[in-house]
Design an enzyme around this catalytic site. Structure first.
Site, PDB file in Angstrom:
ATOM      1  N   GLY A   1      34.786  10.323 -17.640  1.00 44.32           N
ATOM      2  CA  GLY A   1      35.295   8.985 -17.345  1.00 44.32           C
ATOM      3  C   GLY A   1      34.219   7.924 -17.230  1.00 44.32           C
ATOM      4  O   GLY A   1      34.475   6.816 -16.748  1.00 44.32           O
TER       5      GLY A   1
ATOM      6  N   GLU B   1      34.027   4.655 -22.194  1.00 45.47           N
ATOM      7  CA  GLU B   1      35.374   4.309 -22.656  1.00 45.47           C
ATOM      8  C   GLU B   1      35.765   5.165 -23.869  1.00 45.47           C
ATOM      9  O   GLU B   1      34.909   5.760 -24.529  1.00 45.47           O
ATOM     10  CB  GLU B   1      35.414   2.835 -23.066  1.00 45.47           C
TER      11      GLU B   1
ATOM     12  N   LYS C   1      26.107  -8.494 -18.762  1.00 41.95           N
ATOM     13  CA  LYS C   1      25.609  -8.461 -17.380  1.00 41.95           C
ATOM     14  C   LYS C   1      24.331  -9.286 -17.227  1.00 41.95           C
ATOM     15  O   LYS C   1      24.171 -10.020 -16.248  1.00 41.95           O
ATOM     16  CB  LYS C   1      25.365  -7.005 -16.958  1.00 41.95           C
TER      17      LYS C   1
END
Length: 258
Positions: free
Chosen positions: A13, A16, A31
């Protein structure tokens, strides 16, 4: 290998189903654009950020970096200089004894160097269900707070705006480089490569060449002294056109963090 590592990250997880934003460096670019605006008070256009992902990093490069005393990390870098702001995202060699080299697994970190406080590190989980949920809730709260402000008012800035600085081109960056050539094992191979590098003011610090396989490509790994990005790119274009080079050359920047 890269595909196996990516599948494992997806199973856990951490990546993606479509991992392109992560592996291409675009998520890191988003970011660093936000962080640069917070730090320098200047809005950053995503198109002005040089972005290079990790998809071309091989297990060979990881092992050679380890042998040379480095690890490879994807860094998003923002630096304010006297005349401009340098913003870029790319794989980077970091010395194994630096604190940033020890950020592993699902953890992210922000390394800050400021005038008065010196060096600081913010460290925490950057993926997974709960860390992602926490970030989403934080964003929702921030949006609600902004909506609740009286008309015409703005949140207090923590830094003064400095809109006069331009975003530096990647061509202007100067750093040391790790370069891996895949060349035929023939006489004068190193001479041909080093001549092109020398013509563009790129000085060689060290060379690793292992194994002999006649008529087959073998790796030649070089560490350079500090060189200009524009010159390195031009040299690699010329070297990759040589008949002795069989696979596109890999170059990774070495970042000075202290």
């Amino acid at each position: 290998d890269f595909k196996t590592a990516l599948r494992e990250a997806q199973k856990k997880g951490y990546a993606e189903k479509d991992p392109s934003l992560d592996i291409n460096g675009v998520d890191s670019a988003h970011k660093i654009a936000i962080l640069a605006q917070m730090c320098f008070g200047q809005r950053v256009n995503l198109n002005d950020i040089y972005v290079e992902g990790i998809q071309d990093i091989s297990l060979h490069d990881i092992r050679y970096a380890d042998e040379l005393g480095y690890v490879i990390k994807l860094l998003a870098i923002a630096k304010r200089r006297s005349r401009d702001i340098q913003i870029r995202v790319h794989p980077t060699l970091i010395p194994k004894d630096h604190i940033m080299a020890k950020i592993n697994g699902v953890f992210n970190a922000i390394f800050i160097r400021a005038d008065l406080v010196g060096e600081m590190l913010l460290h925490g989980k950057g993926a997974g269900q709960l860390p992602t949920a926490s970030a989403v809730v934080s964003d929702v709260v921030s949006i609600v707070e902004k909506i609740a402000l009286p008309p015409g008012s703005e949140p207090q800035r923590c830094v003064s705006a400095d809109p006069g600085k331009k975003i530096a081109s990647i061509d202007e960056v100067e750093s040391r480089y790790y370069i891996r050539f895949m060349a035929l094992d023939e006489p004068a191979v190193l001479s041909k490569i080093s001549t092109i590098l020398g013509d563009l003011n790129i000085s060689i610090h060290s060379v690793i060449q292992k194994g002999r396989r006649q008529a087959q490509a073998v790796p030649i790994v070089m560490m350079t002294h500090e060189a200009k990005e524009k010159n390195v790119r031009e040299a690699l274009r010329a070297i990759d056109m040589l008949p002795i080079i069989k696979i596109k050359t890999v170059a990774i920047r070495v970042e000075r963090l202290s």
